[in-house]
Design a protein around this motif. Structure first.
Motif, short mmCIF file in Angstrom:
data_model
loop_
_atom_site.label_atom_id
_atom_site.label_comp_id
_atom_site.label_asym_id
_atom_site.label_seq_id
_atom_site.Cartn_x
_atom_site.Cartn_y
_atom_site.Cartn_z
N THR A 158 -32.56 11.63 6.65
CA THR A 158 -32.99 10.27 5.27
C THR A 158 -34.64 9.90 5.81
O THR A 158 -35.28 10.15 5.45
CB THR A 158 -31.50 9.01 6.32
OG1 THR A 158 -32.46 9.19 7.53
CG2 THR A 158 -30.60 9.48 5.92
N TYR A 159 -35.00 11.42 6.90
CA TYR A 159 -36.02 10.44 7.04
C TYR A 159 -37.34 11.64 6.96
O TYR A 159 -38.37 12.11 6.90
CB TYR A 159 -36.46 10.66 9.20
CG TYR A 159 -35.53 11.69 9.81
CD1 TYR A 159 -36.52 12.62 9.96
CD2 TYR A 159 -33.91 11.86 10.32
CE1 TYR A 159 -35.85 14.62 10.25
CE2 TYR A 159 -33.67 13.22 10.40
CZ TYR A 159 -34.74 14.39 10.92
OH TYR A 159 -33.90 15.48 10.96
N CYS A 160 -36.57 12.28 5.64
CA CYS A 160 -37.43 13.67 5.79
C CYS A 160 -38.84 13.84 4.58
O CYS A 160 -36.99 13.40 3.45
CB CYS A 160 -36.09 14.87 6.45
SG CYS A 160 -37.80 16.77 5.85
N ALA A 161 -39.56 14.29 4.36
CA ALA A 161 -40.40 13.72 3.22
C ALA A 161 -40.64 15.38 2.57
O ALA A 161 -40.80 15.63 1.34
CB ALA A 161 -42.06 13.82 3.33
N ILE A 162 -39.47 16.48 2.87
CA ILE A 162 -39.75 18.32 2.55
C ILE A 162 -39.49 18.01 1.24
O ILE A 162 -39.65 18.62 0.40
CB ILE A 162 -38.80 18.84 3.49
CG1 ILE A 162 -39.82 19.06 4.94
CG2 ILE A 162 -39.06 20.37 3.41
CD1 ILE A 162 -41.38 19.53 4.71
N PRO A 163 -38.05 17.37 1.25
CA PRO A 163 -37.69 17.65 -0.33
C PRO A 163 -38.43 17.05 -0.78
O PRO A 163 -38.60 17.42 -2.16
CB PRO A 163 -36.37 16.93 -0.29
CG PRO A 163 -35.74 16.62 0.81
CD PRO A 163 -37.13 16.88 1.71
N ILE A 164 -38.89 16.17 -1.15
CA ILE A 164 -40.14 15.31 -2.12
C ILE A 164 -41.37 16.15 -2.18
O ILE A 164 -41.77 15.85 -3.72
CB ILE A 164 -40.87 13.91 -1.17
CG1 ILE A 164 -39.80 13.34 -0.99
CG2 ILE A 164 -41.87 12.99 -2.12
CD1 ILE A 164 -39.58 11.86 0.39
#
Length: 432
Positions: A150-156
Motif C-alpha cells: 500500500t505504500y509503494c509507488a513502483i507500480p505507479i
C-alpha cells in the motif's frame, strides 16, 4: 564528438537503465563521456521518483544541470527515468529549460532523442556499458511489481510485473561474463516473483540453474526476495549451490501483524519467524539482510516496541531502516501520517540497537577463514585492498580490508584478524 556527462540516481535497477542508455550512445561512435558538467555538451540525469528524499535529490541534480546550461546556453539537459515517468506533465510544465525527456519505456529511443540519430538495435542490453567495477554487474530479470504494497509507488511508475524470458536473461549474463564479470547480482523489484506473470512459480530456480552453469561467473548474489515467495526449492537450491551465495536479502518491512496488514504485506509475524528459522537451519552460516520501514501510519508505540524487540531477538546480519514516506497515488496516502520527529526518534533508537548487533556479529568472525572478492586498492589503508566476503553486498554492507596487493575480481582466501569498525573487518591472506 559530443561530450556527455551522466548522473545516475536511485537503485541498481535504475543504474541498469543508465548503463543501457550509455551503451547505446557509445555505440554511435560520436560521443565521449566526461565527469565534469562544465565540460559536457549534454548532461543526462537519470532520476529516481520512489520516495520524497529521492525525488528531492533528483530535482536538485536537474537544477544543477540547468544552472550549467545558463552559463553555456548551447548545452542540452536530458531528464530520464522514474521521476519523469511519474510526473511527466508537471516536469514539462515546471522545467521548460530541460531540452529532452526520456521515459523508462523509451530507452531504445535514447540515441534518436538525444543525438537525433537512428541506431539499429532492438535490445539495449546488447550494447550495455557497465558502470560498476568491471568484475561486478547487476542482472535485472524483470520490471515492475504486482505485490500491491500500500505504500509503494513502483507500480505507479513501472507498472505490474513483466518478467524477461529466461533465454534473454541468460544471454545477457553470458555477455557480462565475456566482459570479465565475476560477481552477478540478480535484481528486480521482487526477484522471487520472476515468471509469476507467466504462471510459473519456480521461475527463479529455473533461471539460477542456468546462470550457475555460465563459465566465468564465480558468485551469484540474490537481492530483493519477497518473504512469502521464498520457496522450499529455492532454499534447497541455494543451500546446495556452488555459485549462488548463502546470502538472502529479505525486506520484511515490519513485524507487527496490524502494520503488515495495513502495508498490504501478505504474511504475518509467525510466517516471518518460520522463514527465518528455515533459512538458518537449512543453510548453515546464511547471511540475512533485511529492511524495515519506520513510522508507518499504523505504527504506534506498542507496534514499534514489538519491532524493536524483534530486532534484538533475531539479530539480523544486516538491516536497513527507512522513515516512511507518504507518497501520493498509493493506497496508504489516505492514512494520517506520523510526525517526522517521532519517526526520527524511533529511527535513531532502532539503528543504535542494530549497530550493537553488528559489532557482536563481526566479533564472531575473528579467526575465521573466508573467501574474499577484491574490489579496489584501499585509499584509507595503504598496503590493503578493499574486499568482501559472501556476507557483504557491494556498496550496501561492510567491507574487509585485505592485506596485500591484489587485482579487482580476484578471489582470495583470508583469515579475519581484527575489526576495523563495527561493520568493517581486517583480513590477512592464507596460503599465499
Amino acid at each position: 564528438m559530443k561530450k556527455i556527462a551522466v548522473i545516475s540516481l536511485g537503485c541498481p535497477k535504475n543504474l541498469v537503465d543508465t548503463e543501457n542508455i550509455v551503451g547505446l550512445l557509445k555505440a554511435t561512435g560520436n560521443v565521449v563521456f566526461v565527469d565534469n558538467l562544465k565540460d559536457a555538451d549534454i548532461i543526462i540525469v537519470n532520476t529516481c521518483g520512489f520516495i520524497q528524499p529521492a525525488k528531492e535529490e533528483s530535482i536538485d541534480e536537474i537544477l544543477n544541470a540547468i544552472e550549467e546550461k545558463k552559463e553555456s546556453p548551447e548545452k542540452k539537459v536530458v531528464v530520464a527515468g522514474c521521476l519523469y515517468q511519474r510526473y511527466k506533465e508537471e516536469l514539462k510544465r515546471e522545467l521548460p529549460e530541460v531540452d529532452i525527456f526520456i521515459g523508462i519505456d523509451e530507452i531504445e529511443k535514447s540515441v534518436e532523442k538525444i543525438l537525433n540519430q537512428k541506431i539499429a538495435v532492438q535490445k539495449p542490453y546488447l550494447l550495455r556499458e557497465i558502470l560498476t567495477p568491471s568484475h561486478i554487474a547487476y542482472l535485472k530479470i524483470s520490471e515492475g511489481c504486482s505485490n500491491g504494497c500500500t505504500y509503494c509507488a513502483i507500480p505507479i511508475i513501472r507498472g505490474g510485473l513483466k518478467s524477461r524470458s529466461i533465454e534473454e536473461v541468460v544471454d545477457e549474463a553470458k555477455r557480462l561474463a565475456d566482459k570479465g564479470v565475476k560477481e552477478l547480482y540478480v535484481i528486480a523489484q521482487d526477484t522471487t516473483a520472476y515468471l509469476y506473470d507467466e504462471g510459473e512459480r519456480e521461475g527463479l530456480v529455473k533461471l539460477l540453474e542456468k546462470l550457475e552453469k555460465i563459465e566465468g561467473i564465480d558468485w551469484i548474489r540474490l537481492m530483493y526476495t519477497y518473504p512469502s515467495h521464498i520457496s522450499d526449492s529455492l532454499i534447497d537450491f541455494v543451500a546446495n549451490s556452488e555459485k549462488v551465495l548463502k546470502y538472502f536479502d529479505v525486506p520484511f518491512q515490519h513485524i507487527n501483524n496490524k502494520v503488515l496488514a495495513s502495508m498490504g504485506r501478505k504474511y504475518t509475524r509467525k510466517d516471518a519467524e518460520i522463514l527465518i528459522d528455515k533459512l538458518r537451519s537449512r543453510i548453515p552460516d546464511v547471511t540475512l539482510r533485511t529492511t524495515f520501514i519506520i513510522g508507518f501510519p499504523t505504527e504506534g508505540e506498542r507496534e514499534f516496541e514489538e519491532l524493536l524487540s524483534f530486532i534484538k531477538d533475531i539479530e539480523f546480519d544486516w538491516a536497513g531502516f527507512f522513515k516512511y514516506s507518504r507518497e501520493e497515488g498509493t493506497a496508504a496516502y489516505k492514512l494520517e501520517d506520523i510526525p517526522d520527529e517521532v519517526k526520527e526518534s524511533r529511527l535513531n533508537l532502532i539503528e543504535e540497537v542494530q549497530y550493537s548487533i553488528y559489532e557482536k556479529k563481526q566479533m564472531q568472525l575473528l579467526g575465521k577463514e573466508l573467501d574474499l572478492i577484491v574490489d579496489s586498492p584501499s585509499e584509507e589503508m595503504p598496503g590493503f585492498v578493499e574486499a568482501r566476503s559472501y556476507r557483504n553486498a557491494y556498496e550496501i554492507d561492510g567491507i574487509v580490508y585485505l592485506k596485500g596487493n591484489f587485482k579487482p575480481g580476484e578471489i582470495i582466501k583470508a583469515e579475519i584478524t581484527a575489526l576495523a569498525s563495527s561493520v568493517d573487518l581486517i583480513g590477512e591472506p592464507v596460503n599465499i
